[in-house]
Structure formats: structure tokens, C-alpha cells
Write an enzyme that holds these catalytic residues in place. Sequence first.
Site, mmCIF file in Angstrom:
data_model
loop_
_atom_site.group_PDB
_atom_site.id
_atom_site.type_symbol
_atom_site.label_atom_id
_atom_site.label_comp_id
_atom_site.label_asym_id
_atom_site.label_seq_id
_atom_site.Cartn_x
_atom_site.Cartn_y
_atom_site.Cartn_z
ATOM 1 N N GLU A 1 0.831 -1.198 0.000
ATOM 2 C CA GLU A 1 0.000 0.000 0.000
ATOM 3 C C GLU A 1 0.870 1.255 0.000
ATOM 4 O OE1 GLU A 1 -4.112 -1.393 2.141
ATOM 5 O OE2 GLU A 1 -2.413 -0.988 3.428
ATOM 6 N N CYS B 1 3.588 8.412 1.249
ATOM 7 C CA CYS B 1 4.073 7.460 2.255
ATOM 8 C C CYS B 1 4.364 6.147 1.530
ATOM 9 C CB CYS B 1 2.974 7.291 3.307
ATOM 10 S SG CYS B 1 3.422 6.173 4.605
ATOM 11 N N CYS C 1 6.731 -7.016 7.703
ATOM 12 C CA CYS C 1 7.879 -6.547 8.472
ATOM 13 C C CYS C 1 8.230 -7.601 9.505
ATOM 14 C CB CYS C 1 7.556 -5.222 9.168
ATOM 15 S SG CYS C 1 8.965 -4.553 10.086
ATOM 16 N N CYS D 1 6.493 -5.060 15.999
ATOM 17 C CA CYS D 1 6.085 -4.099 17.026
ATOM 18 C C CYS D 1 4.636 -4.410 17.409
ATOM 19 C CB CYS D 1 6.217 -2.666 16.516
ATOM 20 S SG CYS D 1 7.924 -2.265 16.074
ATOM 21 N N CYS E 1 1.507 -2.604 15.663
ATOM 22 C CA CYS E 1 1.599 -2.346 14.217
ATOM 23 C C CYS E 1 1.018 -3.510 13.424
ATOM 24 C CB CYS E 1 3.062 -2.129 13.843
ATOM 25 S SG CYS E 1 3.314 -1.980 12.059
ATOM 26 N N GLY F 1 6.902 -1.966 6.326
ATOM 27 C CA GLY F 1 8.276 -2.463 6.388
ATOM 28 C C GLY F 1 9.268 -1.565 7.097
ATOM 29 N N GLU F 2 10.412 -2.144 7.426
ATOM 30 C CA GLU F 2 11.500 -1.406 8.061
ATOM 31 C C GLU F 2 12.535 -1.092 6.974
ATOM 32 O OE1 GLU F 2 12.549 0.141 10.940
ATOM 33 O OE2 GLU F 2 14.292 0.461 9.689
ATOM 34 N N SER G 1 11.359 5.850 15.412
ATOM 35 C CA SER G 1 10.158 5.406 16.111
ATOM 36 C C SER G 1 10.526 5.031 17.540
ATOM 37 C CB SER G 1 9.562 4.200 15.370
ATOM 38 O OG SER G 1 9.096 4.614 14.119
ATOM 39 N N LEU G 2 10.284 5.940 18.451
ATOM 40 C CA LEU G 2 10.722 5.739 19.833
ATOM 41 C C LEU G 2 9.619 5.029 20.645
ATOM 42 C CD1 LEU G 2 13.151 6.300 21.628
ATOM 43 C CD2 LEU G 2 12.180 8.546 22.146
ATOM 44 N N HIS G 3 8.485 5.666 20.775
ATOM 45 C CA HIS G 3 7.267 5.081 21.355
ATOM 46 C C HIS G 3 7.315 4.778 22.854
ATOM 47 C CE1 HIS G 3 5.993 4.918 17.276
ATOM 48 N NE2 HIS G 3 6.724 3.894 16.950
ATOM 49 N N ASN H 1 -3.665 4.011 15.417
ATOM 50 C CA ASN H 1 -4.660 3.569 14.438
ATOM 51 C C ASN H 1 -5.062 2.143 14.763
ATOM 52 O OD1 ASN H 1 -4.674 5.900 12.555
ATOM 53 N ND2 ASN H 1 -2.508 5.362 12.471
ATOM 54 N N CYS I 1 -0.374 5.726 7.325
ATOM 55 C CA CYS I 1 1.015 5.306 7.220
ATOM 56 C C CYS I 1 1.377 4.554 8.478
ATOM 57 C CB CYS I 1 1.921 6.517 7.092
ATOM 58 S SG CYS I 1 1.745 7.329 5.518
HETATM 59 N N1 SAH Z 1 9.370 0.469 10.155
HETATM 60 C C1 SAH Z 1 9.558 1.860 10.207
HETATM 61 C C2 SAH Z 1 8.732 2.633 9.208
HETATM 62 C C3 SAH Z 1 7.333 2.173 8.956
HETATM 63 S S1 SAH Z 1 6.261 2.376 10.276
HETATM 64 C C4 SAH Z 1 9.312 2.369 11.606
HETATM 65 O O1 SAH Z 1 8.845 1.617 12.446
HETATM 66 O O2 SAH Z 1 9.657 3.520 11.859
HETATM 67 C C5 SAH Z 1 5.937 4.128 10.226
HETATM 68 C C6 SAH Z 1 5.424 4.706 11.531
HETATM 69 O O3 SAH Z 1 4.075 4.294 11.818
HETATM 70 C C7 SAH Z 1 6.247 4.267 12.719
HETATM 71 O O4 SAH Z 1 6.511 5.332 13.580
HETATM 72 C C8 SAH Z 1 5.344 3.261 13.354
HETATM 73 O O5 SAH Z 1 5.656 3.054 14.689
HETATM 74 C C9 SAH Z 1 3.993 3.879 13.163
HETATM 75 N N2 SAH Z 1 2.887 2.952 13.394
HETATM 76 C C10 SAH Z 1 2.905 1.605 13.279
HETATM 77 N N3 SAH Z 1 1.710 1.084 13.611
HETATM 78 C C11 SAH Z 1 0.915 2.107 13.945
HETATM 79 C C12 SAH Z 1 -0.450 2.204 14.371
HETATM 80 N N4 SAH Z 1 -1.223 1.137 14.508
HETATM 81 N N5 SAH Z 1 -0.926 3.436 14.622
HETATM 82 C C13 SAH Z 1 -0.165 4.534 14.450
HETATM 83 N N6 SAH Z 1 1.120 4.508 14.054
HETATM 84 C C14 SAH Z 1 1.663 3.300 13.811
HETATM 85 FE FE1 SF4 Z 2 7.955 -2.939 11.319
HETATM 86 FE FE2 SF4 Z 2 7.805 -0.273 11.692
HETATM 87 FE FE3 SF4 Z 2 5.644 -1.867 12.029
HETATM 88 FE FE4 SF4 Z 2 7.645 -2.001 13.788
HETATM 89 S S1 SF4 Z 2 6.322 -0.202 13.379
HETATM 90 S S2 SF4 Z 2 6.572 -3.764 12.889
HETATM 91 S S3 SF4 Z 2 9.410 -1.686 12.475
HETATM 92 S S4 SF4 Z 2 6.720 -1.490 10.135
#
Ligand code: SAH
Ligand code: SF4
Length: 375
Positions: free
Chosen positions: A95, A108, A115, A119, A122, A169-170, A223-225, A305, A348
Site C-alpha cells: 500500500e 508514504c 515486516c 512491534c 503495528c 516495512g522497516e 520510532s521511539l514510542h 490507528n 502510514c
Molecule cells: N518500520 C519503520 C517505518 C514504517 S512504520 C518504523 O517503524 O519507523 C511508520 C510509523 O508508523 C512508525 O513510527 C510506526 O511506529 C507507526 N505505526 C505503526 N503502527 C501504527 C499504528 N497502529 N498506529 C499509528 N502509528 C503506527
Molecule cells: Fe515494522 Fe515499523 Fe511496524 Fe515495527 S512499526 S513492525 S518496524 S513497520
Amino acid sequence: MSQTSAINLFDLDRDALVAFLVEQGEKPFRAKQIMKWLYQRNVRDLNAMTDVSKATRNKLLECTTTVLPGVQESQLSRDGTAKWLFELHDGNCIETVYIPESDRGTLCVSSQVGCALDCSFCSTGRQGFNRNLSVSEIIGQVWLATNLLAQEPATANQRITNIVMMGMGEPLLNYRQLVPSLNLMMDDLAYGLSKRRVTVSTSGVIPAMDKLTSDVDISLAVSLHAPNDELRDELVPINKKYPISELMGACWRYVEGEEAASQRKKHVLFEYVMLSGVNDQAQHAHELAELLRGFPGKVNLIPFNPFPQSGYRRSSRNAVERFAKILNDAGVLTLKRTTRGDDIDAACGQLAGDIDDRSKRHVKFIEPRFGEQIR
Ligand code: SAH
Ligand code: SF4
């Protein structure tokens, strides 16, 4: 030459294209002509490249292709957000999302099918890892989006001014294909975007972060979180391998690197998805403020999301406000994403795509997901 061994011209950045053409006995300047056709005139039919000699075209027709993913589905939101499902040659789908704003249009882009990093919040991670995308599949998303926007009367005036590697993806685990793709995004003969407008988002693959920032000059999002290892281990499992102190070390190396010293001031955008009751409490904000004190960066507070069986809830507006205030009072800049494209479930970072399952293709868009604005 057979179709399978043919070189896809979209797999080659400028240096690789020059090398390939020279190998074929062609002059290097042909690369310039071909790139302009491919990326600036959106022409991928070699026969139409009229300033390239017929003999060269014929030779290239023999040994190259310009194959791109197919368009499986297009959706346009009331607010102008567009989402496309692209089908790859092996049946996998990815996508890509376009988010228009008053002063920019952000694409995006996905870097992998699925991936491997898993996480916990995600949906891309939930589906597991299938494979890396090739350069033509990454840059092809930009090519296709440019064309699809132009074809649709409602979006014909929309431009892609920014690209974020925040799709599926990463990106840093697909390093070999990522770098030529970034080169093409920034090459004046292709998309010519400035490094301020091309952002790679990573969950913190430290060795690749160090390599990337020395190989190519782009903007970095991390992506710290979570503000501590205990919580981040749970949310972003790669933290067990590359804990926060080492991640911050890599971020400091990025902002203080040699190039950074001579050029514009670099900063890092820290992404922080707000999960109700999990990482959005006052104590987390204080801890985060402490961690980022004095660091040249901003924190992007992202609304979670939701997706089925995620087990998480989006933080309330009050929780987000409180969190932002604590950070701001401590001198840490924050951005708050607003939700975009929620009528088409575009977002995204939590895109699901499709893995090797053709039967699921038509139910892709029923999950409740929400798009967001990227700043
Ligand atoms: N893998 C990379 C880039 C893709 S994810 C990464 O993790 O940075 C892009 C962003 O979307 C990241 O910050 C990720 O943590 C965030 N993301 C993933 N799942 C999400 C969700 N369910 N709601 C909001 N943001 C999310
Ligand atoms: Fe992969 Fe980024 Fe999703 Fe983590 S947040 S599973 S690194 S796509």
C-alpha cells in the site's frame, strides 16, 4: 535475452544506469536522456524515447524492461487523501498513501512486504515478513502515484513534494534497495526532492542508521514510542538488541556528524504512538523529556490507528494534551498529527497490504483504520 534476466531500468539509480549503458557499449549521456523520459515525462515505453537513437532503443528493448507493479485498487478520501494497493509480480500487494496539505503533498512509501520486527501495535508487523521490495518496486510507487494523481481530475493539480518511508516495512532492513531508491528521489534527473523532503523512518536498526547517514543525506525519523527500555522492549522488540541509550547515541552521531557540522542543522523527528494507559501517562512524558533534554529534535505524537485484535486503544485528547504540555514545558518540541483519510482507512505505519493470499484481496479495506497528517 529472456524476460527473467532482463534488467529493469527502474532498478538502476543514475550511477548504476551509466555503468549498465557503458557495459552495453553506449555513451554515458544516454542515462540522462533515459532518466528524463522515465521520471520527468513519465514515459516508460522505450519506443517513445525519441531522442535516443533507434539502434540504442532496439538494443535496450532486447535486454531491459520497465515493468512496474500493477494497480490493484485506488481509493480517494473526501479530504483528498489517496490510497493505492499495488500488486507485485509475485501476487503480493503493498500500500502507498498520498496526503495533501495546503503547503505540501506527502507520499508514504513502503519498503518491504510485511515486516519482521513485530512491534506490538503495528498491523504490518502482525502479518510477518514476506520479502524486501526491489528498487523498481519502491521508486515505482512514486512513479505510479505521480501518474495516478495526474490522471484523476480531482487530484490532477496535486504534486508529490515530500516522501516519507513510513509505509509497510522497516526500510533499514532493506538497505541495498533503499539507498538507490533514495538517490532517485533526490536526483535532479528523477524526482529532484531536497534532502529536507525525503524522510527515512526507522525503529532503530543502529548499524544501518550509522551507515545510512554516511552514505546518503536524508532526514531521519526514529520510532521511539517509549521513554524506557522496559516499556520499549515490549512495544518495539528490536529494542532488546538496540536499547534506548545506544539508539540515542546513534541519533547524536547523526546530528553531530561531520556533514552535519558543515551544513544545515540536523534534527531527528521522534515518533511516539499514543497508546491509552500504556505509554501516555504523565510519568512517561517526564521520562521522555529527561531523555530528550537538549537533543535537537521534535516528538511527533501519533494517534494510534486501531486494527482488529490489536489490544490497544487510542489515547484520549486530554491525555495527548497533558503529555504534550509536559514535554513543551520541559523545552521539548512536540507535533500532533491530525487524522486524515479516515473514510478510506488510509494510514502510514499500519498498512496491511497482502501477503501471498489472493483470496483476501477484496477485503483489504474493511478494517477500521485512520490516516494521519505528517509534519
Ligand atoms: N518500520 C519503520 C517505518 C514504517 S512504520 C518504523 O517503524 O519507523 C511508520 C510509523 O508508523 C512508525 O513510527 C510506526 O511506529 C507507526 N505505526 C505503526 N503502527 C501504527 C499504528 N497502529 N498506529 C499509528 N502509528 C503506527
Ligand atoms: Fe515494522 Fe515499523 Fe511496524 Fe515495527 S512499526 S513492525 S518496524 S513497520
